[in-house]
Scaffold this motif. Sequence first.
Motif, short mmCIF file in Angstrom:
data_model
loop_
_atom_site.label_atom_id
_atom_site.label_comp_id
_atom_site.label_asym_id
_atom_site.label_seq_id
_atom_site.Cartn_x
_atom_site.Cartn_y
_atom_site.Cartn_z
N ASP A 1 0.86 -1.18 0.00
CA ASP A 1 0.00 0.00 0.00
C ASP A 1 0.90 1.23 0.00
O ASP A 1 1.70 1.42 0.93
CB ASP A 1 -0.86 -0.06 1.27
CG ASP A 1 -1.78 1.13 1.43
OD1 ASP A 1 -1.64 2.13 0.71
OD2 ASP A 1 -2.66 1.05 2.30
N ILE A 2 0.77 2.06 -1.00
CA ILE A 2 1.70 3.19 -1.14
C ILE A 2 1.54 4.20 0.01
O ILE A 2 2.49 4.90 0.34
CB ILE A 2 1.55 3.86 -2.52
CG1 ILE A 2 2.82 4.63 -2.88
CG2 ILE A 2 0.30 4.74 -2.60
CD1 ILE A 2 2.95 4.99 -4.33
N ASN B 1 -6.56 12.71 -10.88
CA ASN B 1 -7.27 13.16 -12.09
C ASN B 1 -7.04 14.66 -12.23
O ASN B 1 -6.46 15.30 -11.35
CB ASN B 1 -8.75 12.80 -12.03
CG ASN B 1 -9.44 13.42 -10.82
OD1 ASN B 1 -9.46 14.63 -10.67
ND2 ASN B 1 -9.96 12.59 -9.94
N GLY C 1 -11.33 7.72 -6.62
CA GLY C 1 -11.28 6.35 -6.11
C GLY C 1 -9.85 5.81 -6.16
O GLY C 1 -8.89 6.57 -6.23
N SER D 1 -2.40 4.85 -14.09
CA SER D 1 -3.33 4.60 -15.20
C SER D 1 -3.77 3.14 -15.36
O SER D 1 -4.62 2.86 -16.22
CB SER D 1 -2.79 5.09 -16.56
OG SER D 1 -2.88 6.49 -16.67
N THR D 2 -3.22 2.21 -14.57
CA THR D 2 -3.53 0.79 -14.82
C THR D 2 -4.75 0.29 -14.05
O THR D 2 -5.07 -0.90 -14.11
CB THR D 2 -2.34 -0.13 -14.48
OG1 THR D 2 -2.11 -0.12 -13.07
CG2 THR D 2 -1.09 0.29 -15.22
N GLY D 3 -5.44 1.19 -13.34
CA GLY D 3 -6.67 0.81 -12.64
C GLY D 3 -7.87 1.33 -13.40
O GLY D 3 -8.18 0.88 -14.50
N ILE D 4 -8.52 2.32 -12.80
CA ILE D 4 -9.74 2.90 -13.37
C ILE D 4 -9.51 3.42 -14.80
O ILE D 4 -10.40 3.34 -15.65
CB ILE D 4 -10.24 4.03 -12.43
CG1 ILE D 4 -10.69 3.43 -11.08
CG2 ILE D 4 -11.37 4.83 -13.08
CD1 ILE D 4 -10.81 4.42 -9.94
N TYR D 5 -8.33 3.93 -15.10
CA TYR D 5 -8.04 4.49 -16.42
C TYR D 5 -7.73 3.45 -17.50
O TYR D 5 -7.58 3.80 -18.67
CB TYR D 5 -6.93 5.54 -16.33
CG TYR D 5 -7.39 6.90 -15.81
CD1 TYR D 5 -8.73 7.14 -15.48
CD2 TYR D 5 -6.50 7.96 -15.67
CE1 TYR D 5 -9.14 8.37 -15.01
CE2 TYR D 5 -6.92 9.21 -15.21
CZ TYR D 5 -8.24 9.40 -14.88
OH TYR D 5 -8.65 10.63 -14.42
N VAL E 1 -6.16 4.48 -5.81
CA VAL E 1 -5.05 4.92 -4.96
C VAL E 1 -5.23 6.38 -4.53
O VAL E 1 -4.83 6.77 -3.42
CB VAL E 1 -3.70 4.65 -5.68
CG1 VAL E 1 -3.47 5.55 -6.85
CG2 VAL E 1 -2.55 4.76 -4.69
N ASP E 2 -5.86 7.17 -5.37
CA ASP E 2 -6.16 8.58 -5.05
C ASP E 2 -7.02 8.66 -3.78
O ASP E 2 -6.71 9.41 -2.84
CB ASP E 2 -6.88 9.20 -6.25
CG ASP E 2 -6.94 10.71 -6.22
OD1 ASP E 2 -6.33 11.32 -5.34
OD2 ASP E 2 -7.61 11.28 -7.11
N1 AR6 Z 1 -1.36 1.59 -2.99
C1 AR6 Z 1 -0.75 1.32 -4.17
N2 AR6 Z 1 -1.40 1.08 -5.31
C2 AR6 Z 1 -2.76 1.11 -5.27
C3 AR6 Z 1 -3.48 1.38 -4.09
C4 AR6 Z 1 -2.73 1.63 -2.91
N3 AR6 Z 1 -3.31 1.90 -1.74
N4 AR6 Z 1 -4.81 1.33 -4.38
C5 AR6 Z 1 -4.91 1.04 -5.70
N5 AR6 Z 1 -3.67 0.89 -6.23
P1 AR6 Z 1 -6.17 3.71 -9.95
P2 AR6 Z 1 -5.71 5.22 -12.46
C6 AR6 Z 1 -3.26 0.59 -7.62
O1 AR6 Z 1 -7.50 3.25 -10.42
O2 AR6 Z 1 -5.92 3.99 -13.26
C7 AR6 Z 1 -9.04 7.79 -9.38
O3 AR6 Z 1 -10.42 7.89 -9.19
C8 AR6 Z 1 -4.23 -0.13 -8.53
O4 AR6 Z 1 -4.20 -1.54 -8.32
O5 AR6 Z 1 -6.02 4.16 -8.54
O6 AR6 Z 1 -4.53 6.09 -12.77
C9 AR6 Z 1 -8.40 9.12 -9.76
O7 AR6 Z 1 -9.02 10.19 -9.09
C10 AR6 Z 1 -3.69 0.23 -9.91
O8 AR6 Z 1 -2.66 -0.68 -10.29
O9 AR6 Z 1 -5.61 4.94 -10.86
C11 AR6 Z 1 -8.63 9.16 -11.23
O10 AR6 Z 1 -9.92 9.62 -11.54
C12 AR6 Z 1 -3.03 1.59 -9.68
O11 AR6 Z 1 -3.04 1.81 -8.27
C13 AR6 Z 1 -8.49 7.71 -11.65
O12 AR6 Z 1 -8.80 6.94 -10.50
C14 AR6 Z 1 -3.75 2.73 -10.36
O13 AR6 Z 1 -5.14 2.54 -10.26
C15 AR6 Z 1 -7.07 7.38 -12.06
O14 AR6 Z 1 -7.03 6.07 -12.57
#
Ligand code: AR6
Length: 171
Positions: A10-11, A24, A31, A117-121, A33-34
């Motif tokens: 967890d970062i 964003n 949502g 970018s590898t989650g929601i994006y 990690v943000d």
């Molecule tokens: N520690 C480390 N990595 C994490 C954690 C954590 N606590 N939680 C999730 N991840 P994402 P994006 C990973 O969706 O794709 C937000 O709503 C996760 O498994 O957080 O850049 C922003 O406000 C994935 O590999 O970010 C934007 O609207 C990585 O973090 C949007 O999501 C990125 O996933 C950005 O989307």
Amino acid sequence: MPILRVIQGDITKQAVDAIVNAANTSLLGGGGVDGAIHRAAGPELVFECRMLHGCKTGDAKLTRGYRLPAPYIIHAVGPVWRGGAHGEADLLASCYRRSLEIANAENLNSIAFPNISTGIYGYPKDKAVEVAITAVRNYLKKQTSIQEVIFVCFDIDNLTLYEQRLYSQNE
Ligand code: AR6
């Protein structure tokens, strides 16, 4: 030569000089990690973020870390994946480069990145790992204050990809 490492975790728990957020363009939270970073840093963070007036995709901005172990947060805005022909790779590389430039400008030694970018994006994880590691390695060829870069992987898919990519070609 600075050290590149990968860990699973967890970062928000990382005791480095700066953690990078996958934010964003509003910089007002979200949502993934943000959301986790805003919850862990506490409500003061969004007050500072409001004063930054957003951030362009591919760029990054600095705040304090408040209740985090890390004294600073670098909020980077990754691209939404739209098939790969819309400049996504350049924008993603720019997130890593700009984050490192900001850390260097603050004379920081250590920085932790999530897999931007590898989650929601929706950026494909196997493509994102190439962009991330190449961008970081290219940046670290220059003179910089940064001594340690940690890729913090939350999911096992990213962890496996980073381990394969870093430890097979690093030494
Ligand atoms: N520690 C480390 N990595 C994490 C954690 C954590 N606590 N939680 C999730 N991840 P994402 P994006 C990973 O969706 O794709 C937000 O709503 C996760 O498994 O957080 O850049 C922003 O406000 C994935 O590999 O970010 C934007 O609207 C990585 O973090 C949007 O999501 C990125 O996933 C950005 O989307």
